[in-house]
Design a protein around this motif. Structure first.
Motif, PDB file in Angstrom:
ATOM      1  N   TYR A   5      33.334  -0.378  71.398  1.00 21.04           N
ATOM      2  CA  TYR A   5      32.400   0.166  72.380  1.00 21.04           C
ATOM      3  C   TYR A   5      31.744  -0.971  73.149  1.00 21.04           C
ATOM      4  N   SER A   6      31.017  -0.615  74.219  1.00 24.77           N
ATOM      5  CA  SER A   6      30.033  -1.548  74.774  1.00 24.77           C
ATOM      6  C   SER A   6      28.775  -0.720  75.012  1.00 24.77           C
ATOM      7  N   ALA A   7      27.627  -1.394  74.952  1.00 24.95           N
ATOM      8  CA  ALA A   7      26.354  -0.674  75.055  1.00 24.95           C
ATOM      9  C   ALA A   7      26.219   0.016  76.403  1.00 24.95           C
ATOM     10  N   LEU A   8      26.833  -0.542  77.437  1.00 28.93           N
ATOM     11  CA  LEU A   8      26.681   0.026  78.782  1.00 28.93           C
ATOM     12  C   LEU A   8      27.674   1.153  79.076  1.00 28.93           C
ATOM     13  N   SER A   9      28.724   1.269  78.283  1.00 28.51           N
ATOM     14  CA  SER A   9      29.740   2.285  78.593  1.00 28.51           C
ATOM     15  C   SER A   9      29.192   3.694  78.353  1.00 28.51           C
ATOM     16  N   PRO A  10      29.135   4.517  79.412  1.00 27.16           N
ATOM     17  CA  PRO A  10      28.610   5.879  79.219  1.00 27.16           C
ATOM     18  C   PRO A  10      29.528   6.734  78.353  1.00 27.16           C
ATOM     19  N   PHE A  11      30.829   6.442  78.373  1.00 29.68           N
ATOM     20  CA  PHE A  11      31.764   7.218  77.563  1.00 29.68           C
ATOM     21  C   PHE A  11      31.571   6.890  76.084  1.00 29.68           C
ATOM     22  N   ALA A  12      31.344   5.605  75.796  1.00 32.75           N
ATOM     23  CA  ALA A  12      31.050   5.222  74.411  1.00 32.75           C
ATOM     24  C   ALA A  12      29.700   5.795  73.990  1.00 32.75           C
ATOM     25  N   ARG A  13      28.757   5.836  74.921  1.00 38.71           N
ATOM     26  CA  ARG A  13      27.443   6.396  74.567  1.00 38.71           C
ATOM     27  C   ARG A  13      27.562   7.879  74.241  1.00 38.71           C
ATOM     28  N   LYS A  14      28.434   8.590  74.960  1.00 37.72           N
ATOM     29  CA  LYS A  14      28.634  10.022  74.656  1.00 37.72           C
ATOM     30  C   LYS A  14      29.055  10.193  73.195  1.00 37.72           C
ATOM     31  N   VAL A  15      30.007   9.365  72.758  1.00 35.83           N
ATOM     32  CA  VAL A  15      30.477   9.432  71.375  1.00 35.83           C
ATOM     33  C   VAL A  15      29.338   9.099  70.408  1.00 35.83           C
ATOM     34  N   ARG A  16      28.560   8.082  70.747  1.00 36.16           N
ATOM     35  CA  ARG A  16      27.488   7.645  69.840  1.00 36.16           C
ATOM     36  C   ARG A  16      26.372   8.691  69.757  1.00 36.16           C
ATOM     37  N   ASN A  45      44.921   0.874  71.773  1.00 29.96           N
ATOM     38  CA  ASN A  45      44.915   1.847  72.864  1.00 29.96           C
ATOM     39  C   ASN A  45      45.650   1.207  74.037  1.00 29.96           C
ATOM     40  N   PRO A  46      46.806   1.755  74.417  1.00 25.34           N
ATOM     41  CA  PRO A  46      47.613   1.123  75.473  1.00 25.34           C
ATOM     42  C   PRO A  46      46.868   0.989  76.796  1.00 25.34           C
ATOM     43  N   LEU A  47      45.813   1.790  76.969  1.00 23.03           N
ATOM     44  CA  LEU A  47      45.047   1.735  78.215  1.00 23.03           C
ATOM     45  C   LEU A  47      44.002   0.629  78.186  1.00 23.03           C
ATOM     46  N   ASN A  48      43.788   0.004  76.993  1.00 18.42           N
ATOM     47  CA  ASN A  48      42.784  -1.056  76.821  1.00 18.42           C
ATOM     48  C   ASN A  48      41.396  -0.585  77.266  1.00 18.42           C
ATOM     49  N   LYS A  49      41.067   0.664  76.896  1.00 15.76           N
ATOM     50  CA  LYS A  49      39.765   1.216  77.310  1.00 15.76           C
ATOM     51  C   LYS A  49      38.900   1.494  76.101  1.00 15.76           C
ATOM     52  N   ILE A  50      37.616   1.467  76.348  1.00 18.64           N
ATOM     53  CA  ILE A  50      36.652   1.911  75.349  1.00 18.64           C
ATOM     54  C   ILE A  50      35.992   3.184  75.870  1.00 18.64           C
ATOM     55  N   PRO A  51      35.576   4.064  74.955  1.00 14.97           N
ATOM     56  CA  PRO A  51      35.593   3.923  73.507  1.00 14.97           C
ATOM     57  C   PRO A  51      36.983   4.177  72.912  1.00 14.97           C
ATOM     58  N   THR A  52      37.257   3.440  71.823  1.00 15.11           N
ATOM     59  CA  THR A  52      38.410   3.716  70.979  1.00 15.11           C
ATOM     60  C   THR A  52      37.890   3.755  69.546  1.00 15.11           C
ATOM     61  N   LEU A  53      38.241   4.817  68.848  1.00 16.68           N
ATOM     62  CA  LEU A  53      37.798   4.975  67.455  1.00 16.68           C
ATOM     63  C   LEU A  53      38.970   4.675  66.524  1.00 16.68           C
ATOM     64  N   VAL A  54      38.683   3.985  65.428  1.00 21.15           N
ATOM     65  CA  VAL A  54      39.685   3.816  64.378  1.00 21.15           C
ATOM     66  C   VAL A  54      39.172   4.578  63.157  1.00 21.15           C
ATOM     67  N   THR A  55      39.942   5.572  62.732  1.00 19.80           N
ATOM     68  CA  THR A  55      39.489   6.412  61.606  1.00 19.80           C
ATOM     69  C   THR A  55      39.578   5.630  60.294  1.00 19.80           C
ATOM     70  N   ASP A  56      39.036   6.215  59.234  1.00 20.21           N
ATOM     71  CA  ASP A  56      39.102   5.567  57.919  1.00 20.21           C
ATOM     72  C   ASP A  56      40.554   5.400  57.449  1.00 20.21           C
ATOM     73  N   ASP A  57      41.465   6.199  57.995  1.00 19.27           N
ATOM     74  CA  ASP A  57      42.887   6.054  57.657  1.00 19.27           C
ATOM     75  C   ASP A  57      43.606   5.070  58.568  1.00 19.27           C
ATOM     76  N   GLY A  58      42.866   4.456  59.494  1.00 18.60           N
ATOM     77  CA  GLY A  58      43.470   3.448  60.368  1.00 18.60           C
ATOM     78  C   GLY A  58      44.110   4.022  61.625  1.00 18.60           C
ATOM     79  N   GLU A  59      43.861   5.293  61.895  1.00 16.79           N
ATOM     80  CA  GLU A  59      44.447   5.907  63.093  1.00 16.79           C
ATOM     81  C   GLU A  59      43.555   5.648  64.305  1.00 16.79           C
TER      82      GLU A  59
END
Ligand SMILES: N[C@@H](CCC(=O)N[C@@H](CS)C(=O)NCC(=O)O)C(=O)O
Length: 197
Positions: A5-16, A45-59
């Motif tokens: 994430y980054s603190a300024l990303s509104p998409f990451a903020r939505k997730v948070r 993430n092939p798009l190199n975008k945030i947010p990207t989540l990695v689950t506890d299973d590594g997905e």
């Protein structure tokens, strides 16, 4: 779970914000990423975008709407309605807010270009989308009694418009301004406020 994430990303903020509202934030380790500066996210993430989540299973899970859908299934309260037409309406509101965010990002990126190289048609097209989406949000009677996926998506994008000074939007949209003032006091919004980090 890890959230790139980054603190300024509104998409990451939505997730948070959604994770906070569902008391899942403590289970999500935040890892700063800078997709405009480097390629570190692309292995996940092939798009190199945030947010990207990695689950506890590594997905790896992306984009923000898919991450929110995943998180919503992990715990109560559900913030994405299950039944129609509420689900369709909430996801359409989220899509409008995300689209406003895409347009705002393009405006911000365009403003970073040297003055003589800025493209007027980009500004006109994207600012038109932003204004129309804001008019929609003004008209849909947002209420402080509900803070589900659609409302969260709108709130974080309004925060981004302010943080990046994209447009002055309050004067012609008093209902939206008053709603945003109220929801900005929620602990989830305060904890993720980009101006506080
Ligand atoms: N639709 C995506 C949009 C995400 C997005 O645009 N993120 C920006 C940061 S706010 C990004 O990572 N941009 C990097 C790039 O476009 O190269 C989502 O909802 O997650």
């Amino acid at each position: 779970m890890r959230l790139l994430y980054s603190a300024l990303s509104p998409f990451a903020r939505k997730v948070r914000v959604l994770a906070f509202e569902k008391a899942l934030a403590d289970r999500m380790r935040l890892e700063p990423a800078a997709p405009y500066q480097d390629e570190a996210v692309r292995v996940l993430n092939p798009l190199n975008k945030i947010p990207t989540l990695v689950t506890d299973d590594g997905e790896a899970v992306y984009d923000s709407a898919v991450i929110c859908d995943y998180l919503d299934g992990l715990a109560e309260p559900r913030l994405i309605p299950q039944g129609q037409p509420e689900r369709r309406r909430a996801l359409t509101l989220e899509a409008a807010a995300d689209g406003l965010g895409d347009a705002a990002l393009l405006v911000v990126r365009e403003r970073m270009r040297p003055e003589g190289e800025r493209r007027q048609d980009v500004f006109e097209r994207q600012l038109k989308a932003i204004a129309a989406a804001l008019d929609l949000f003004e008209s849909v009677d947002l209420t402080v009694d509900r803070f589900g996926i659609g409302e969260i998506a709108v709130a974080v994008q309004l925060g981004y418009l302010d943080a990046r000074k994209v447009v002055d939007w309050r004067e012609e949209r008093p209902a939206l301004a008053s709603w945003f003032e109220d929801v900005s006091k929620r602990p989830s919004m305060v904890a993720t406020d980009p101006s506080a980090s």
